[in-house]
Design a protein around this motif. Sequence first.
Motif, short mmCIF file in Angstrom:
data_model
loop_
_atom_site.label_atom_id
_atom_site.label_comp_id
_atom_site.label_asym_id
_atom_site.label_seq_id
_atom_site.Cartn_x
_atom_site.Cartn_y
_atom_site.Cartn_z
N ILE A 62 154.40 19.59 64.24
CA ILE A 62 154.46 20.13 62.60
C ILE A 62 155.02 21.40 62.89
O ILE A 62 154.86 22.07 63.71
CB ILE A 62 153.08 20.40 62.14
CG1 ILE A 62 152.08 19.11 62.14
CG2 ILE A 62 153.34 20.71 60.51
CD1 ILE A 62 150.79 19.15 61.66
N LYS A 80 165.31 19.68 52.27
CA LYS A 80 165.81 18.18 52.54
C LYS A 80 166.50 18.42 53.88
O LYS A 80 166.35 17.32 54.69
CB LYS A 80 166.64 17.55 51.33
CG LYS A 80 165.58 17.04 50.53
CD LYS A 80 166.22 16.30 49.19
CE LYS A 80 164.87 16.06 48.55
NZ LYS A 80 165.53 15.29 47.17
N GLU A 83 164.35 19.06 56.70
CA GLU A 83 163.40 17.76 56.91
C GLU A 83 164.22 16.88 57.79
O GLU A 83 163.53 16.09 58.59
CB GLU A 83 162.75 17.26 55.71
CG GLU A 83 161.79 18.25 54.94
CD GLU A 83 161.07 17.69 54.07
OE1 GLU A 83 161.43 16.82 53.31
OE2 GLU A 83 159.96 18.05 53.56
N GLN A 92 157.07 16.90 61.66
CA GLN A 92 156.79 16.85 60.32
C GLN A 92 156.94 18.21 60.02
O GLN A 92 156.86 19.13 60.61
CB GLN A 92 155.49 16.25 60.07
CG GLN A 92 154.94 14.74 60.05
CD GLN A 92 153.46 14.79 59.95
OE1 GLN A 92 152.87 15.24 60.59
NE2 GLN A 92 153.36 13.70 58.85
N VAL A 93 157.37 18.31 58.35
CA VAL A 93 157.40 19.82 57.86
C VAL A 93 156.58 19.84 56.89
O VAL A 93 156.20 19.15 55.94
CB VAL A 93 159.14 19.79 57.53
CG1 VAL A 93 159.04 21.30 56.65
CG2 VAL A 93 159.89 19.85 58.56
N LEU A 95 155.68 22.86 53.84
CA LEU A 95 156.09 23.83 53.20
C LEU A 95 154.96 24.67 52.97
O LEU A 95 153.79 24.55 52.27
CB LEU A 95 156.66 23.43 52.07
CG LEU A 95 157.70 22.10 52.05
CD1 LEU A 95 158.26 21.86 50.76
CD2 LEU A 95 158.93 22.50 52.93
N GLN A 116 148.39 25.85 64.93
CA GLN A 116 148.19 24.80 63.92
C GLN A 116 149.60 24.06 63.46
O GLN A 116 149.41 23.09 62.91
CB GLN A 116 147.26 25.28 62.60
CG GLN A 116 145.83 25.52 62.87
CD GLN A 116 145.25 26.11 61.88
OE1 GLN A 116 145.63 27.26 61.41
NE2 GLN A 116 144.31 25.46 61.44
N ASN B 97 156.61 17.21 51.36
CA ASN B 97 157.52 16.47 50.51
C ASN B 97 157.49 15.08 50.97
O ASN B 97 157.87 14.78 52.18
CB ASN B 97 158.65 17.04 50.64
CG ASN B 97 159.73 16.43 50.04
OD1 ASN B 97 159.76 15.59 48.94
ND2 ASN B 97 161.12 16.60 50.73
N ASP B 99 159.06 12.63 49.38
CA ASP B 99 160.39 12.08 49.09
C ASP B 99 160.01 10.33 48.49
O ASP B 99 161.03 9.47 48.50
CB ASP B 99 161.06 11.83 50.07
CG ASP B 99 162.40 12.95 50.25
OD1 ASP B 99 162.51 13.49 49.15
OD2 ASP B 99 162.91 13.21 51.41
N LYS B 104 156.71 8.63 54.98
CA LYS B 104 156.45 9.85 55.17
C LYS B 104 154.88 10.45 54.48
O LYS B 104 154.30 11.20 55.29
CB LYS B 104 157.51 10.79 54.22
CG LYS B 104 158.83 10.81 55.11
CD LYS B 104 159.88 11.70 54.23
CE LYS B 104 159.66 13.14 54.52
NZ LYS B 104 160.71 13.90 53.90
N GLY B 107 152.49 9.63 57.09
CA GLY B 107 152.68 10.64 57.93
C GLY B 107 151.77 11.97 57.57
O GLY B 107 151.01 12.53 58.25
N TYR B 108 151.80 12.12 56.43
CA TYR B 108 151.16 13.40 55.71
C TYR B 108 149.84 13.32 55.59
O TYR B 108 148.91 14.09 55.88
CB TYR B 108 151.87 13.99 54.55
CG TYR B 108 153.20 14.74 54.96
CD1 TYR B 108 153.43 15.95 55.82
CD2 TYR B 108 154.55 14.41 54.29
CE1 TYR B 108 154.49 16.68 55.89
CE2 TYR B 108 155.86 14.83 54.50
CZ TYR B 108 155.52 15.94 55.51
OH TYR B 108 156.82 16.75 55.68
N LEU B 111 147.43 14.06 58.58
CA LEU B 111 147.20 15.27 58.73
C LEU B 111 145.61 15.40 58.38
O LEU B 111 144.91 16.04 58.81
CB LEU B 111 147.94 16.18 57.80
CG LEU B 111 149.27 16.49 58.35
CD1 LEU B 111 149.92 17.60 57.15
CD2 LEU B 111 149.55 16.98 59.64
N ARG B 114 143.33 13.45 60.97
CA ARG B 114 143.40 14.12 62.14
C ARG B 114 142.85 15.72 62.12
O ARG B 114 142.55 16.26 63.00
CB ARG B 114 144.53 14.53 63.05
CG ARG B 114 145.41 12.96 63.38
CD ARG B 114 146.70 13.42 64.33
NE ARG B 114 147.47 14.35 63.62
CZ ARG B 114 148.50 13.82 63.13
NH1 ARG B 114 149.04 12.44 63.22
NH2 ARG B 114 149.68 14.65 62.61
N GLN B 116 143.79 18.03 60.58
CA GLN B 116 144.54 19.13 60.54
C GLN B 116 144.47 19.91 59.35
O GLN B 116 144.92 21.18 59.13
CB GLN B 116 146.03 18.94 61.15
CG GLN B 116 145.90 18.52 62.47
CD GLN B 116 147.36 17.62 62.94
OE1 GLN B 116 147.68 16.83 62.31
NE2 GLN B 116 148.04 18.25 63.99
#
Lengths: 338, 338
Positions: A62, A80, A83, A92-93, A95, A116, B97, B99, B104, B107-108, B111, B114, B116
């Motif tokens: 991350i 964008k 990312e 992963q990003v 923000l 983290q 984000n 999108d 995606k 994936g988030y 978090l 897990r 996080q």
Amino acid sequence: MPLTLKDIAKIAGVAESTVSRAINNKPGVGEETRKKILKIVEEYNFQPNKLAQGLAKKQTHILALLLPDLSNPNYPTIIKSIEEVANENGYQVVLCNTDNNPEKEKGYLELVERNQVDGAIVVGGELADRHILNLALNKNASLVLVNRLCEELTIPTVLVDSARGAYLATEHLIDQGISEIALIMGLDREFLESEKLEGYKQALTDNGIELNEKLIVQTEGSREAGYRAFLELMKKGVTPGGFFATSDLLAAGLVEAIKMGGYLIPEDFSVVGYGDSLVSSIITPPLTVVAEPLTRLGKLAARNLINLLNGKQPAEIIKVLNPSIKVRNSSTPHIKDK
Amino acid sequence: MPLTLKDIAKIAGVAESTVSRAINNKPGVGEETRKKILKIVEEYNFQPNKLAQGLAKKQTHILALLLPDLSNPNYPTIIKSIEEVANENGYQVVLCNTDNNPEKEKGYLELVERNQVDGAIVVGGELADRHILNLALNKNASLVLVNRLCEELTIPTVLVDSARGAYLATEHLIDQGISEIALIMGLDREFLESEKLEGYKQALTDNGIELNEKLIVQTEGSREAGYRAFLELMKKGVTPGGFFATSDLLAAGLVEAIKMGGYLIPEDFSVVGYGDSLVSSIITPPLTVVAEPLTRLGKLAARNLINLLNGKQPAEIIKVLNPSIKVRNSSTPHIKDK
């Protein structure tokens, strides 16, 4: 090929964990052994911190992206592109909105310190924050700066030459025959704003125009501030022929105030903004702006950070990109007649 | 006061870890003991998952905020209000984000799985994603939805009644004496867009206006799509008296196309947008819009999530907020004469 911890352990005839403790200056290693290991490290010009980090850190895949102001209409493009590169490389990003608040920024940078996230890209904001310095100094953090400068250290940085941008904007107005050019800007304690101020001054000097401090209005950078800046100048009886507003929001407010006063753009006042965003093109008339290579900026920053995480320093620690000027109707009275 | 794991352990005469294993259905607990514990849990109407979670999870004091589209000009307000409540309660917020990309998003959400982050607020996007369902079903995740509906489950949700918003917009145009009203919208597989479509239809029905499918243009929701939608209608020879565009970006593109065609707003076409953002007020003429209570929306969502993390369900699982209409110059031909 860089030397690995394993290689050093082999050369020194000790366990990998001993090497790690030695280069991280942790207890549990005899003085003799520590010296021996550090000598090898030095001999092979080995960067201990990156490697130690790789060993010590649990990778999260991350990356944190710290932004000073979410309403900045340029950021979606930067985000964008960052990312895109991050995702292609399996990261992963997340923000983090710092609101230009050092406490909030510190809090988000602690995500890096506490592992983290694997690293962080810090965008914009004020000059060289002490916390960023410390974080980079203790070297356990992988950081890349975007449009922000940390003078005392060599943190990889990608930035757009905003002084050049301001120079182009000012020169463009001078080219329209305007010599009284007002500068509506943010606070000059912000690195980018101080750069723009320099570019503005340089363009005047290079064209033999004397600086008039009354034409410079420092504000907190909002749309309302742009609106008020115009009223303030009018109240003081200062009537420039053109305005350079250093952000889209300032320009938006400025344009509203000009129209509200019953003036025409560009017939009465020419206006140049900074940043080629939705806002600048929606305003009537569409704004002439300084356009930044935002996609390239974001991609470079992301690549630099991912390289750092793989132990590679960028070829250029500070990479400077050039802006350009995008001429629309707000600064050219008779563009169709020309 | 809710029963704690400690209380249950005391009542059952076993260790806390045994209680945890029993309610999480993990091995290492005799069948007899498990039954005994579960009986206590049932008797005291105890919510095992939240508590088990508190025990099992290492708290990060980080909340994730998943957003489907960063260029949506309404989001900065929602984000700021969520952060305000989160920070007051000792939580950091990281923004993700998505999108509008289910991969995606998944994936988030991982978090959360897990650990996080402690929990997540999911804003907007399409209808009821399977992954969100699963995540909530396995109950190890604290989730709150904003402007998105998950019909099969009771995930705490805060939303603005967009059907009502679209109804108000349509009715406002009808009140101006316009009966041919074009709807320029996003894709109706998105929950909010399908709601707006319903509101539009209902307003027509309630005012005795027959639905004309030709007046409805579904697009991917961008500024360019708004521009093309106007050209498309003109090409088909469809000339409505007014337009309702379901987002700021669609409205921005639509307004450009109307002006480019040499038409006047509101004299030739009235326009109503959705969302009271910078964009809608910068457009010339300033747009009449449906305004949403974004600050309240964000604060409620954050409070709900923090309550959840403390084991408290919100009083209303689905909280619906009402939008209002903000009349500006784009829809009122002779506002000053009235």
